[in-house]
Design an enzyme around this catalytic site. Structure first.
Site, mmCIF file in Angstrom:
data_model
loop_
_atom_site.group_PDB
_atom_site.id
_atom_site.type_symbol
_atom_site.label_atom_id
_atom_site.label_comp_id
_atom_site.label_asym_id
_atom_site.label_seq_id
_atom_site.Cartn_x
_atom_site.Cartn_y
_atom_site.Cartn_z
ATOM 1 N N ASP A 474 0.829 -1.203 0.000
ATOM 2 C CA ASP A 474 0.000 0.000 0.000
ATOM 3 C C ASP A 474 0.870 1.263 0.000
ATOM 4 O O ASP A 474 2.063 1.217 0.326
ATOM 5 C CB ASP A 474 -0.892 -0.025 1.256
ATOM 6 C CG ASP A 474 -2.238 0.628 1.015
ATOM 7 O OD1 ASP A 474 -2.345 1.438 0.089
ATOM 8 O OD2 ASP A 474 -3.181 0.329 1.778
ATOM 9 N N ASP A 544 -10.795 1.987 -3.215
ATOM 10 C CA ASP A 544 -11.380 1.697 -1.900
ATOM 11 C C ASP A 544 -12.898 1.739 -1.979
ATOM 12 O O ASP A 544 -13.578 1.449 -0.985
ATOM 13 C CB ASP A 544 -10.892 2.715 -0.861
ATOM 14 C CG ASP A 544 -9.533 2.322 -0.282
ATOM 15 O OD1 ASP A 544 -9.062 1.213 -0.591
ATOM 16 O OD2 ASP A 544 -8.948 3.121 0.466
HETATM 17 C C1 GLA Z 1 -5.725 1.938 2.269
HETATM 18 C C2 GLA Z 1 -6.150 0.781 1.409
HETATM 19 C C3 GLA Z 1 -7.187 -0.030 2.146
HETATM 20 C C4 GLA Z 1 -6.617 -0.526 3.459
HETATM 21 C C5 GLA Z 1 -6.116 0.638 4.275
HETATM 22 C C6 GLA Z 1 -5.378 0.169 5.503
HETATM 23 O O1 GLA Z 1 -6.759 2.842 2.439
HETATM 24 O O2 GLA Z 1 -6.624 1.225 0.174
HETATM 25 O O3 GLA Z 1 -7.615 -1.114 1.346
HETATM 26 O O4 GLA Z 1 -5.586 -1.433 3.193
HETATM 27 O O5 GLA Z 1 -5.239 1.471 3.519
HETATM 28 O O6 GLA Z 1 -4.896 1.211 6.258
#
Ligand code: GLA
Length: 739
Positions: A474, A544
């Site tokens: 990420d 997301d």
């Molecule tokens: C980001 C990712 C999510 C999750 C969060 C965790 O927002 O896109 O899918 O993994 O971080 O903090």
């Protein structure tokens, strides 16, 4: 495929999709002569009025009517009678920015050379033309590279700049590629967005002046995906000429289209020149990222199919090309930071009951990480939550018969962390300014190799246990105060690019060290969804946004460039945590159906019995169709304000899936008719839901109305039309394939 050369001065790259013709003309200036459908006789390309008298134009070195401001130039520079945006702009040791590149020589390679420190499309069944230009005064060589493939409508271009002179040069702009299109009216297509709302499509008439999409956030960004198509007016899914460009790059980019005073269009793609300065010392060289261009004679579907096949075959890591992705349960929207060993093992048991194949432990597992204010950088298991460590947990999960996945955000650090306390000099920052924060975190300075080495070591310590099947990588903030304390003032403008080079070096090393781990690219969803990242990681967490209605536009937009092989989705909670919408499990499932990687992120103990049953059914179908989601052909059949319809043909052409969504019900709503595409007209297709056998010919010519419910037209169809957020999946099985 061929690269033809005439008199050592004319070059024609052709395959069955396009021709691209370049020639060396007066004053050894390299001009672009043609880009479009394949030409049978490329040498018949006529000179494009190179010497018209134009008032208010300047003539190059005083040569009568040699005005570069209307020429289609291969690699334009500034200040030599052309006033449009140049591909190259730099400052020499005299303090001016006048350079002049003239043809010197060429070379044809049977394949494709790699770029230094940068990912690029793989070669094979390809040829590369390298044209060398020279600025004799400054003793600089500019090498332009063009790769053409036998089987793809893709042209790959990049440039290498070599300073053989005695003086340093400060480069401000070094484009990967410049393309010229003749005077005509065009339209533009690009994708804009933000967090959880990526890939909105915008189609506009090409304005006079300049249209630019770019990023100065340090990542390619959700605000503008690095993709721009210039198309003939009225181009549709099936008709019209499309010239589309993207970059194999993950950092600050710019792609511009400029309509000059004589109405021709210049496309320039490369590193964003804004805030870029590269001090190229005498004797040094620099490679640009690779630009990829697709020409399609058959509209936007033709373009997308070219991208999809190419990305699958030449960008995505080959190792995972035919490997079906495991269905997964991700802890994020099920538990957020409230994870511990007991809970994960319970979840693993529940996942097994549901038929899920992999458990992914998302954020919250490392030292002191109870919310997003601390701990990024400290990549060791939190002892309270996981007293026996991650290795033991992974082993236990695997012992239950599941694969195990783990989340990292390696490029980041919270001020509240041991890493930051121990190495405050390892972050991107500038003197005398308090750093801005994004999600309470700072960006590590990957332009320093010591930082990359540290991350490699820390991550390897965990991955080398051998029980980790998948990693979600990420990256959750955009860069600010881009500065490094390791470089002198004159090199501070290099840092954003050096960061990306450092990142690529780290990804290269890690993916080579752990070749069987499936890595997923994520940057708060699609904030770095580009071909640079996809060169290392076979898939991307697309967004997301998992509310089905929010997802539709995202999937539709992303599909112009990306194949579903590289996309990931899950069934998230309802009401949705991002936009609050309440939706059925079915519509949440279907919105992500055409993604190779599919799963759930749900608080299972709090689900109703019917929801559990539905999830079991959907997971079973996910597992059953996982192989089919690789290598198929995707079609955008319909997009209206409240309706979407997509079609997908599996790679062996034996199955066709049609997915229809209507968003808001309307009284006496119109019933759209869609015609299927790409079928075998002589074959019979069995539509399971309706127990109907229909020929490919009928399906492609007559099509059918949506929603299609012949069995109970008066009851079921009426009910469907009365509901919001309806998703329907139709499954066709081919019954015979005539010879
Ligand atoms: C980001 C990712 C999510 C999750 C969060 C965790 O927002 O896109 O899918 O993994 O971080 O903090």
């Amino acid at each position: 495929m061929s690269i033809l050369v005439q008199n050592d001065r004319n070059f024609a790259l052709s395959n069955r999709y396009f021709s691209y013709v370049i020639s060396v003309e007066e004053q050894d200036i390299l001009r672009q002569k043609y880009y479009g459908p394949p030409l049978a006789k490329p040498w018949e390309v006529l000179p494009v009025n190179p010497k018209l008298h134009r008032e208010l134009s300047s003539s190059f070195e005083g040569i009568k009517n040699l005005n570069l401001n209307e020429a289609l130039l291969e690699y334009p520079t500034y200040g030599r009678s052309d006033y449009r945006l140049p591909a190259f702009h730099a400052q020499n040791s005299d303090g001016n920015s006048i350079f002049s590149f003239h043809y010197k020589s060429y070379k044809i390679l049977k394949d494709k050379p790699e770029l230094k420190g940068l990912p690029s499309a793989r070669g094979g069944d390809s040829e590369t033309l390298m044209i060398c230009l020279e600025d004799q005064h400054w003793n600089i060589t500019l090498e332009l590279r063009y790769t053409i493939y036998e089987h793809y409508g893709v042209l790959a271009k990049s440039s290498r700049f070599l300073n053989k002179g005695m003086h340093d040069i400060t480069i401000q702009r070094l484009a990967s590629s410049s393309i010229g299109l003749p005077a005509k009216d065009y339209e533009l297509l690009h994708f804009y967005g933000t967090w959880s709302r990526e890939f909105n499509e915008e189609r506009i008439n090409m304005p006079r002046g300049r249209f630019v999409i770019d990023s100065s956030r340090g990542s390619s960004s959700a605000a503008h995906n690095p993709f721009l198509a210039v198309m003939e007016i009225d181009t549709s899914e099936d008709h019209g000429h499309v010239y589309a460009s993207t970059l194999v790059y993950s950092g600050n980019f710019a792609i511009s289209a400029e309509k000059g005073e004589f109405e021709d269009v210049r496309i320039i793609a490369g590193i964003n020149p804004f805030d870029f300065r590269w001090n190229l010392k005498a004797g040094q060289q620099i490679d640009t990222p690779e630009a990829l261009h697709v020409f399609s004679e058959n509209g936007l579907t033709g373009m997308s199919h070219q991208w999809h096949q190419f990305i699958r075959d030449r960008i995505s890591p080959a190792r995972f090309k035919n490997e079906s992705r495991p269905s997964f349960l991700n802890t994020w929207e099920a538990c957020y930071f409230d994870v511990n060993a007991k809970k994960i093992l319970e979840l693993a048991d529940q996942a097994i009951v549901l038929g899920v194949e992999m458990l992914v432990l998302d954020d919250g597992w490392f030292k002191g990480r109870n919310d997003d204010t601390s701990s990024l950088g400290d990549w060791e298991a939190d002892k309270k939550k996981f007293p026996s460590g991650i290795e033991q947990l992974a082993k236990d999960v695997q012992a239950k018969g599941l694969k195990f996945g783990l989340w990292f955000e390696p490029e980041m650090v919270n001020p509240e962390s041991d890493l930051h306390r121990n190495h405050p000099d390892w972050i991107l920052h500038v003197p005398a300014r308090k750093s801005s924060l994004g999600r309470n975190q700072l960006t590590l300075d990957l332009s320093q190799s010591v930082v990359g080495d540290y991350l490699f070591e820390k991550i390897s310590e965990i991955l080398s246990c051998g029980f980790i099947d998948y990693v979600k990588w990420d990256m959750n903030r955009c860069m600010t105060e881009i500065g490094s304390n390791q470089l002198p003032a004159i090199q501070q403008g290099e840092i954003a690019h050096r960061y990306i080079l450092g990142l690529y070096a780290l990804l290269d090393k890690l993916t080579k060290a752990f070749p069987s781990i499936l890595f997923e690219n994520c940057a708060s969803g699609g904030n770095r969804f580009d071909l640079g990242m996809l060169s290392f990681f076979p898939q991307t967490w697309t967004s997301d946004m998992c509310d089905p209605i929010g997802r539709l536009e995202i999937v539709n937009g992303a599909s112009y460039l990306f194949p579903n092989d590289v996309m990931a989705a899950y069934i998230g909670p309802s009401p949705n945590h991002q936009n609050g919408r309440i939706s059925s499990i079915k519509s949440r499932y279907l919105a992500g159906f055409f993604c190779a990687s599919r799963g759930i992120s749900l608080d299972i103990p709090n689900l109703e019995k019917e929801e559990i049953d539905k999830i079991k059914e959907y997971i079973a179908f996910t597992n059953f169709t996982s192989q089919e989601m690789l290598g198929g052909s995707f079609y955008r059949l319909l997009k209206e304000p409240h309706k979407f319809c997509w079609q997908f043909i599996t790679s062996d052409a034996s199955k066709v899936y049609l997915l229809y969504f209507h968003i808001l019900a309307a009284t006496n709503m119109s019933i759209p008719r869609v015609r299927l595409k790409g079928l075998n007209s002589k074959s019979q297709y069995y539509l399971k839901q309706e127990d109907l056998l229909l020929s490919g010919d009928t399906l492609m010519k007559l099509g059918f109305e949506l929603p299609f419910l012949t069995n109970a037209p008066n009851i079921a169809a009426r009910e469907v039309l009365k509901r919001d957020f309806v998703g329907m999946l139709y499954e066709f099985q081919i019954k015979d394939t005539p010879q």
